[in-house]
Structures are given as structure tokens and as C-alpha cells.
Scaffold this motif. Structure first.
Motif, PDB file in Angstrom:
ATOM      1  N   SER B  14       0.816  -1.214   0.000  1.00  0.00           N
ATOM      2  CA  SER B  14       0.000   0.000   0.000  1.00  0.00           C
ATOM      3  C   SER B  14       0.852   1.268   0.000  1.00  0.00           C
ATOM      4  CB  SER B  14      -0.973   0.000   1.184  1.00  0.00           C
ATOM      5  OG  SER B  14      -0.280  -0.102   2.403  1.00  0.00           O
ATOM      6  N   CYS B  17       0.717   2.957  -3.286  1.00  0.00           N
ATOM      7  CA  CYS B  17      -0.551   3.507  -3.800  1.00  0.00           C
ATOM      8  C   CYS B  17      -0.489   5.032  -3.784  1.00  0.00           C
ATOM      9  CB  CYS B  17      -1.716   3.018  -2.951  1.00  0.00           C
ATOM     10  SG  CYS B  17      -3.292   3.724  -3.470  1.00  0.00           S
ATOM     11  N   VAL B  42     -10.220   2.884  -2.026  1.00  0.00           N
ATOM     12  CA  VAL B  42      -8.900   3.303  -1.550  1.00  0.00           C
ATOM     13  C   VAL B  42      -9.141   4.090  -0.264  1.00  0.00           C
ATOM     14  CG1 VAL B  42      -6.773   4.570  -2.013  1.00  0.00           C
ATOM     15  CG2 VAL B  42      -7.993   3.454  -3.904  1.00  0.00           C
ATOM     16  N   GLN B  59      -4.587   3.104   1.127  1.00  0.00           N
ATOM     17  CA  GLN B  59      -4.721   1.646   1.279  1.00  0.00           C
ATOM     18  C   GLN B  59      -5.824   1.108   0.360  1.00  0.00           C
ATOM     19  OE1 GLN B  59      -6.873  -0.058   4.699  1.00  0.00           O
ATOM     20  NE2 GLN B  59      -4.860  -0.825   5.333  1.00  0.00           N
ATOM     21  N   ARG B 147      -1.021  -3.469  -6.462  1.00  0.00           N
ATOM     22  CA  ARG B 147      -1.809  -4.691  -6.261  1.00  0.00           C
ATOM     23  C   ARG B 147      -1.166  -5.830  -7.057  1.00  0.00           C
ATOM     24  NH1 ARG B 147      -7.672  -4.100  -5.461  1.00  0.00           N
ATOM     25  NH2 ARG B 147      -8.212  -1.958  -4.926  1.00  0.00           N
ATOM     26  N   TYR B 186      -1.298  -7.194   3.159  1.00  0.00           N
ATOM     27  CA  TYR B 186      -0.547  -5.964   2.937  1.00  0.00           C
ATOM     28  C   TYR B 186       0.910  -6.169   3.346  1.00  0.00           C
ATOM     29  CZ  TYR B 186      -5.144  -3.938   2.279  1.00  0.00           C
ATOM     30  OH  TYR B 186      -6.397  -3.669   1.808  1.00  0.00           O
ATOM     31  N   THR B 190       0.778  -0.545   6.964  1.00  0.00           N
ATOM     32  CA  THR B 190      -0.312   0.012   6.179  1.00  0.00           C
ATOM     33  C   THR B 190      -1.240   0.738   7.122  1.00  0.00           C
ATOM     34  OG1 THR B 190      -1.962  -0.455   4.493  1.00  0.00           O
ATOM     35  CG2 THR B 190      -1.806  -2.038   6.291  1.00  0.00           C
TER      36      THR B 190
END
Ligand code: HEM
Ligand code: SF4
Ligand code: SF4
Ligand code: SF4
Lengths: 239, 260
Positions: B14, B17, B42, B59, B147, B186, B190
Motif C-alpha cells: 500500500s 498507492c 482506496v 490503502q 496490487r 498488505y 499500512t
């Protein structure tokens, strides 16, 4: 048969009874397989998967069950429309209870059927009964109330993914629970019903009447004295 | 978990992201989610403005295809089930009656009642795309490859390799009261962590499993025993017993003590 016969059931009564019985059987077979949850397992864990594989998946099974349900409820509705008089007569005979006669009847009957008449001593004589005896009334009452609950909750579940919004899901969820409860309780009564009607020897004339529509006078006098007397006095006064 | 069967899972870094929400947009298009309804999300941490550069953590998530899925326990029909072949938690929409039991039963709010189909809906790891040999839409789209999707029971998969490499820093976001053993894993720290809620079984389902089902079994059982007793008595006493059987020929129905 040399003996005089009394008319007990109309052709439409006989038809609706066996139509209802066949529908119940099929609805039970399909409905019990619609539950598939580790916590609810009325028949055994392999059963839902087995029935689903027979009909090509759970979706088809649901479709079959719902279709049968509508055919069943539609048939009952049609019967009520065609023979409203008969339906009303049935409801009256079933729901009018005379506690003074009927409560001792059902208690004594249960004792006699399971352990025999000995514990009752001289009290073993059963009070007279009308068109239906109290056992039949109790089962019929459960059937009528149960069937109404089953039909109403069934329609709610049917509408759930068609017209109902997300705010109605609690209603749908309770319908699942009540549908099963009603079926379960009527089914418990049904076991006794089938035994009494089809297996127990003393009700043999009653069993045959569900095909012929008639019972021998002796049987009527013996099992349904009040009804017998009423039919006799009615026909006496009419002719 | 068994090592032989597949367990499709998502391994997410994460920290990569960037909150572009590409996964949400591509998922919505790939799966025709209706307006206002999403299969994935998200989430973000509470921004920390005390540092020199404000810090925030994003996340990505979605249905976690749990090993102990409370949604499956809540479903009466088995429309929601754990697919043994690939480990995904699947909805058979032809069997779903839209009762909504499963929705509060998910600690991650991963499910919704699709306003168009009126049935339960959630991430299915893009089953339709996988059938065509494609990656899930969200995985395909992600510009930073946050991902990673694959079979974590297959040691050769990229997801497995990532898990092995980060074995000491794997995080599963769970609610302490309902650990559904999620298969969304994860890597490293995270945030946020404390958002999953306790799974809630609808009252009607609790009533069904803990009251109605045992009641029905008991009553049917008692009735069955009653019939068995009557049958045994009938066989022992025989139909000749004059206690409870009247004159079958019925020519004259004098009472004989029992049935009248
Ligand atoms: C193998 C299955 C069945 C058999 C052999 C059977 C037999 C009978 C017979 C012989 C009667 C006539 C009693 C009389 O009027 O003297 C009767 C009545 C009745 N049956 Fe059934 N039946 C069966 C299944 C069902 C089912 C599935 C239901 C509904 C759930 C049902 C509901 C009723 C009701 C409500 C009555 C009228 C009240 C009573 O006699 O108890 N029957 N049945
Ligand atoms: S995340 Fe929720 S919906 Fe998905 S499998 Fe787990 S409990 Fe079920
Ligand atoms: S809404 Fe959920 S619980 Fe209800 S039948 Fe559909 S998948 Fe099962
Ligand atoms: S795997 Fe498919 S369905 Fe699931 S969140 Fe990603 S794009 Fe949506």
C-alpha cells in the motif's frame, strides 16, 4: 358394499387434497435443498448438493421451487373460487372447537394411540366428534395458518430481488426464517396425519373417502357422531 | 490452508498507492457497477501535518476472499460460497434472493445490494476476465503495481514470491472480534488499520440458526417418535384389538369402550 354411504367429500375437495399433497411433496423435496448453510442442515449435508446437481444448479432449483409454489398457491386459490361454499364449510368445521368435548377427546386419543386404553380405565370412551375430530382439526388449523404464512413469506422472498428495495431486506430475511418455521411445524403434524389417514387401520374408511367421496354410515356414526346425527336429521327434515 | 488447492489472493504494497483511484474506475467499468456503488476502495490514513511534508498513507482494498468468511455463514441459500477450486468467495447470483443477510456479516463492508440486480454484489476477483486469461481489472490498471494478484498456494506465483520475501512484515487488516482470515495481505506498514467492524449476523438469521432450526428438528423428531410408537403398538396389539378398533364391517356401530 351393502351398507348405506354418506357423502363426505366433493370431487373438488378430493382433487384439491391430492393436488395439495403432491405439491407439498415436491415443494419439500426442492425446498429442503434450497437451504445450504453449515448451520441449517435439516436433511443431511450431502442433500442440497445432490438435488442441485440433479437439476443443473441451485439457480434452476430455486426456479423450480418458486414455479411449483405458484402452481400450488394458484391451485388453492382456484379451489376457493370454484368451491367457496366447500372452503367455508371446511374452515368452519376446522376452527370451531368445543373445548368441553374436544380437549378430553384429544388427550384420551393420544393415550389410547400410544400406550393403549388401559391407563384410562372406565374413562376410555371418547366424547362424540363432529365432521372432524379434534386431531383432524388441530392438523387442519396448523395447515391453514401454516399455508398462509408459507404463501405470504414465499411471495415476499419472490419479490425480494424483483421489486423490493434494500430497505425491505429485514422483511425478506424474516420471511426465510418464518417460511421454514411454518413448513417445519406443518410437516411435524403431517407425519401424524399420514399415519392416521393411511396406515392406522381404524381410519381406513376415511382414507378411502378421500378417493370415493363416501363413507359407510356405520363409520360416520362411530367416528363423527355429531356430524352423522346432523346429516340424518337434515335429510330427514328435507325429504 | 491446504497447500494443494489454489487460493487466489491479493498482495498489496500500500505504500506504492498514489490514490489515483484507477482501480476503482476500471473495476466499475469492467463489472458494470451501478452509479454510487463500488466493489473496491482506496482508504487513507488521517493526514499528519506535523511533519515537514504532510504525510498520508493510502490503502487499496476490496473483498478479501476470506478463509473464514462470515458472509458465507450468513447466507441461507449457499448463493455465497467459498469456491474450493480457487479459494475465492463467490456469489451465485441465480441463487441469490437478495435477502441482504450477507451485507452486515462482512466486517469490511465489501458487499452491497446492487441497486439494478437487487442481489448481493462484491469483488469476484474478476472471474469473467480471468476466464479469458486476463488479470483483474484493478491489478491491470494500477500504474504503480501496488496490487499483485495470484495463487498464494503456488510457490511459483509472483504473489507467493512477494509473500516469501516479506515474510516478516505481512499485515492482515482484521477486526479483533471477527477475524475472517482475509486473503488480502498488505506488505509492511499500512494504514488505516482499525476500520473493519465486527461482523453482524442479521437477527432473523440468528433466530433461524439458533432457535427455529433446533425447534423444528425437535418437533419433527417428537412427531416421528410418536408415529413410531403408534405403529409399534398397532403391530403388537394388532388390528384385532378391540380396544381401539371398531367393527370394520360397520354394520352395527355399537361402542366398544375405546373409540366412539
Ligand atoms: C400421503 C399423504 C396424505 C394422505 C394419505 C392423506 C390422507 C387424508 C385423508 C384420508 C383425509 C380425510 C380425512 C377425513 O375427512 O376423514 C385427509 C384430510 C386432510 N388432509 Fe391429508 N393426506 C396426505 C397429505 C396431506 C398434506 C401434505 C396436507 C397438507 C399439508 C394434508 C392436509 C389435510 C387436511 C387439512 C385435511 C382435513 C383435515 C383432516 O382430515 O385432518 N394432507 N387427508
Ligand atoms: S471480505 Fe467480506 S465479503 Fe469478502 S469474503 Fe471476507 S467476509 Fe466475505
Ligand atoms: S443477499 Fe447475500 S445472504 Fe442473501 S441470498 Fe444473496 S448472497 Fe445469500
Ligand atoms: S479484482 Fe476485479 S472485481 Fe475485484 S476489485 Fe479488482 S477489478 Fe474489482
Amino acid at each position: 358394499m351393502s351398507q348405506k354411504q354418506l357423502k363426505r367429500h366433493d370431487r373438488s375437495d378430493i382433487f384439491i387434497h391430492w393436488f395439495n399433497a403432491v405439491c407439498w411433496l415436491l415443494l419439500l423435496i426442492t425446498g429442503l435443498a434450497l437451504f445450504s448453510n453449515p448451520e441449517i442442515d435439516p436433511v443431511g449435508s450431502g442433500y442440497p448438493a445432490f438435488v442441485r446437481s440433479l437439476v443443473g444448479g441451485g439457480g434452476n432449483l430455486l426456479l423450480i421451487h418458486v414455479t411449483l409454489g405458484f402452481i400450488w398457491a394458484g391451485g388453492l386459490l382456484l379451489y376457493i373460487m370454484i368451491n367457496l361454499k366447500g372452503a367455508l364449510f371446511f374452515l368452519k368445521e376446522v376452527f370451531v372447537v368445543s373445548p368441553a368435548r374436544d380437549i378430553p377427546w384429544i388427550i384420551k386419543k393420544m393415550v389410547i394411540m400410544t400406550v393403549g386404553p388401559k391407563p384410562l380405565g372406565d374413562n376410555a370412551k371418547l366424547p362424540d366428534q363432529g365432521y372432524y375430530n379434534m386431531g383432524q382439526k388441530a392438523f387442519a388449523q396448523a395447515s391453514v395458518v401454516g399455508c398462509i404464512v408459507i404463501v405470504v413469506t414465499g411471495i415476499i422472498m419472490f419479490l425480494s430481488d424483483r421489486t423490493l428495495g434494500a430497505e425491505a431486506t429485514a422483511l425478506v430475511s424474516w420471511s426465510v426464517t418464518l417460511h421454514y418455521l411454518a413448513v417445519g411445524l406443518v410437516f411435524a403434524g403431517l407425519l401424524v396425519h399420514i399415519y392416521m389417514a393411511a396406515i392406522s387401520p381404524e381410519e381406513r374408511p376415511g382414507f378411502l373417502s378421500m378417493f370415493t367421496g363416501h363413507v359407510p354410515e356405520g363409520y360416520a356414526k362411530h367416528h363423527h357422531k355429531i356430524w352423522y346425527d346432523k346429516v340424518k336429521s337434515d335429510s330427514g327434515s328435507e325429504s | 490452508m491446504s497447500t494443494k488447492q489454489a487460493q487466489l489472493a491479493m498482495v498489496i504494497d500500500s505504500s506504492m498507492c498514489i490514490d489515483c483511484k484507477g482501480c476503482m474506475a476500471s473495476c466499475k467499468i469492467a463489472n458494470d457497477s451501478p452509479e454510487g456503488q463500488w466493489r473496491n476502495w482506496v482508504k487513507h490514513s488521517v493526514p499528519d501535518f506535523t511533519a515537514r511534508f504532510p504525510k498520508i498513507h493510502f490503502q487499496p482494498g476490496g473483498c478479501m476472499h476470506c478463509d473464514n468468511p462470515t458472509c458465507v455463514q450468513a447466507c441461507p441459500t449457499g448463493a455465497t460460497y467459498k469456491d474450493k477450486k480457487d479459494g475465492t468467495v463467490h456469489i451465485d447470483s441465480s441463487l441469490c434472493i437478495g435477502c441482504g443477510n450477507c451485507i452486515p456479516a462482512c466486517p469490511y463492508d465489501a458487499r452491497f445490494r446492487n441497486i439494478l440486480t437487487k442481489k448481493a454484489d462484491k469483488c469476484n476477483f474478476c472471474a469473467e476476465r480471468r476466464e479469458q486469461g486476463l488479470m483483474p481489472a484493478c491489478v491491470d490498471t494500477c500504474p504503480t503495481k501496488a496490487r499483485v494478484f495470484g495463487d498464494i498456494n503456488d510457490p511459483e506465483s509472483e504473489a507467493s514470491r512477494l509473500l516469501a520475501k516479506n515474510a516478516d512484515r505481512l499485515v492482515r487488516v482484521v477486526n479483533a472480534k471477527t477475524d475472517t482470515k482475509p486473503n488480502m495481505i498488505y506488505l509492511g506498514e499500512t494504514a488505516p488499520l482499525n476500520w473493519p467492524v465486527e461482523a453482524k449476523m442479521p437477527t432473523a438469521m440468528v433466530a433461524l440458526t439458533s432457535v427455529v432450526n433446533p425447534l423444528v428438528r425437535t418437533v419433527v423428531g417428537l412427531s416421528g417418535i410418536g408415529v413410531a410408537v403408534m405403529l409399534v403398538r398397532q403391530l403388537i396389539a394388532g388390528s384385532g384389538s378391540e380396544d381401539d378398533v371398531h367393527d370394520e364391517s360397520g354394520t352395527d356401530s355399537q361402542n366398544k369402550g375405546g373409540d366412539a
